[in-house]
Design an enzyme around this catalytic site. Structure first.
Site, PDB file in Angstrom:
ATOM      1  N   GLU A 257       9.613  -3.995  10.283  1.00  0.00           N
ATOM      2  CA  GLU A 257      10.168  -2.770   9.543  1.00  0.00           C
ATOM      3  C   GLU A 257      10.903  -1.681  10.393  1.00  0.00           C
ATOM      4  OE1 GLU A 257       7.250  -0.958   7.226  1.00  0.00           O
ATOM      5  OE2 GLU A 257       8.218   0.901   6.542  1.00  0.00           O
TER       6      GLU A 257
ATOM      7  N   ASP B  83      -1.121  -6.406  -0.085  1.00  0.00           N
ATOM      8  CA  ASP B  83      -1.186  -5.572   1.240  1.00  0.00           C
ATOM      9  C   ASP B  83      -2.295  -4.972   1.529  1.00  0.00           C
ATOM     10  OD1 ASP B  83       0.159  -4.560   3.435  1.00  0.00           O
ATOM     11  OD2 ASP B  83       0.948  -3.089   2.478  1.00  0.00           O
TER      12      ASP B  83
ATOM     13  N   ASP C 147       0.787  -1.081  -0.067  1.00  0.00           N
ATOM     14  CA  ASP C 147      -0.163   0.045   0.145  1.00  0.00           C
ATOM     15  C   ASP C 147       0.916   1.320  -0.047  1.00  0.00           C
ATOM     16  OD1 ASP C 147       0.968  -0.112   2.623  1.00  0.00           O
ATOM     17  OD2 ASP C 147      -0.975   0.206   3.317  1.00  0.00           O
ATOM     18  N   SER C 148       2.231   1.017   0.080  1.00  0.00           N
ATOM     19  CA  SER C 148       3.164   2.195   0.004  1.00  0.00           C
ATOM     20  C   SER C 148       2.850   2.990  -1.476  1.00  0.00           C
ATOM     21  CB  SER C 148       4.374   1.823  -0.030  1.00  0.00           C
ATOM     22  OG  SER C 148       4.959   0.737  -0.762  1.00  0.00           O
TER      23      SER C 148
ATOM     24  N   GLU D 195      -0.882  -5.315   8.969  1.00  0.00           N
ATOM     25  CA  GLU D 195      -0.004  -4.862   9.875  1.00  0.00           C
ATOM     26  C   GLU D 195      -0.312  -4.707  11.208  1.00  0.00           C
ATOM     27  OE1 GLU D 195       0.705  -0.588   9.008  1.00  0.00           O
ATOM     28  OE2 GLU D 195       1.466  -0.953   6.761  1.00  0.00           O
TER      29      GLU D 195
ATOM     30  N   LYS E  32      -1.184  -9.388   3.233  1.00  0.00           N
ATOM     31  CA  LYS E  32      -0.414  -8.830   4.321  1.00  0.00           C
ATOM     32  C   LYS E  32      -1.086  -8.091   5.356  1.00  0.00           C
ATOM     33  CE  LYS E  32       2.856  -5.420   4.108  1.00  0.00           C
ATOM     34  NZ  LYS E  32       2.515  -4.786   4.990  1.00  0.00           N
TER      35      LYS E  32
HETATM   36  O1  KIV Z   1       3.538  -1.037   1.662  1.00  0.00           O
HETATM   37  C1  KIV Z   1       4.839  -1.483   1.493  1.00  0.00           C
HETATM   38  O2  KIV Z   1       5.520  -1.383   0.695  1.00  0.00           O
HETATM   39  C2  KIV Z   1       5.296  -2.241   2.787  1.00  0.00           C
HETATM   40  C3  KIV Z   1       6.770  -2.518   2.572  1.00  0.00           C
HETATM   41  C4  KIV Z   1       7.494  -1.401   3.257  1.00  0.00           C
HETATM   42  C5  KIV Z   1       7.213  -3.747   3.345  1.00  0.00           C
HETATM   43  O3  KIV Z   1       4.660  -2.569   3.478  1.00  0.00           O
END
Ligand code: KIV
Length: 263
Positions: A177, A82, A43-44, A113, A111
């Protein structure tokens, strides 16, 4: 070309380093697929591609579009979706969203968090057959500021507990992270699944970076990022040359032109 499975990822623990990168597009995914064990559709992308201030504004629909493109362009790597902010606020919402995401994108895993507060959700998803990659340490969806974690003993204890809790709940690997080296080492030693570090030292079982950071495109350059290219500079040079060529009428050149043949 053999598909990377979760079983293969697990086998690498303490044996072979796990190579991971992010990808948001078909072009990057195709290249990353040749070299990576895991490709994360992170989600970056909200900050890196869309210029958002935080990842909290990323919508699941946007993630689905990018994840579909990435998954369709890969044959080998394990592709992880994510889950964006507020899409897994309880186990039922998480399962509904994760099921949709997997159905629409065909990603291999998702994924999440978080630590102890999401253990019920992880257990529920795993029980329902959805593989989960964990993420502890700096949590961009909730922590706000970019700050190294684990500098004091209370924080170190909490992050270690979080990692152990999600390990016990069934995640197949954990992204760590931006934490101090000793903490990454301790987590990696205390759990029997792989850890994947981003700013978390070489003591992790694998490494991940945001590809746009690593190739010098995003302009984000914290200490933990190694720049393997300066694409920003290369793209600027190309655009500058193109603009000059257009203004000077050097482009299109003869070979770029379709000739009108009289038949
Ligand atoms: O969203 C993302 O790219 C991430 C990475 C920084 C691990 O969670």
């Amino acid at each position: 070309m053999q598909k990377i499975t979760i079983k293969k990822i697990l086998k690498k623990k303490n044996k072979l380093p796990i190579v991971c990168l992010t990808a948001y597009s078909k072009n990057v995914a195709k290249i990353a697929d040749k070299y990576c064990d895991i490709i994360l559709v992170g989600d970056s992308l909200g900050m890196v591609l869309y210029g958002m201030k935080t990842t909290r504004d990323v919508k699941i629909e946007t993630m689905i579009l990018h994840a579909k493109a990435v998954k369709e362009s890969t044959k080998r790597s394990l592709v992880v979706f994510d889950m964006p902010y507020k899409t897994y606020t309880n186990k039922f919402i998480a399962y509904k969203n994760a099921k949709t995401v997997i159905k629409l994108t065909k990603c291999d895993a998702i994924k999440l968090e978080g630590g102890t507060e999401i253990t019920n959700t992880i257990k529920h998803l795993v029980k329902k057959g959805i593989p989960v990659l964990g993420h502890v340490g700096l949590l961009p969806q909730t922590s706000g500021k970019f700050k190294v974690k684990g500098k004091n003993s209370i924080e170190r204890k909490k992050i270690l507990n979080d990692a152990i809790a999600i390990f016990n709940s069934g995640v197949f690997a954990i992204i760590i992270e931006c934490v101090v080296e000793g903490l990454a080492k301790e987590i990696t030693k205390n759990i029997s699944i792989p850890t994947i570090g981003i700013g978390a030292s070489k003591h992790c079982d694998g490494q991940i970076l945001v590809t746009e950071d690593m190739v010098g495109l995003s302009g984000f350059s914290p200490k933990f990022v190694k720049h393997y290219a300066n694409l920003n500079k290369s793209i600027e040079k190309s655009i500058k040359n193109y603009a000059e060529d257009v203004k000077m009428k050097r482009f299109p050149f003869i070979k770029n032109v379709y000739k009108w043949k009289i038949i």
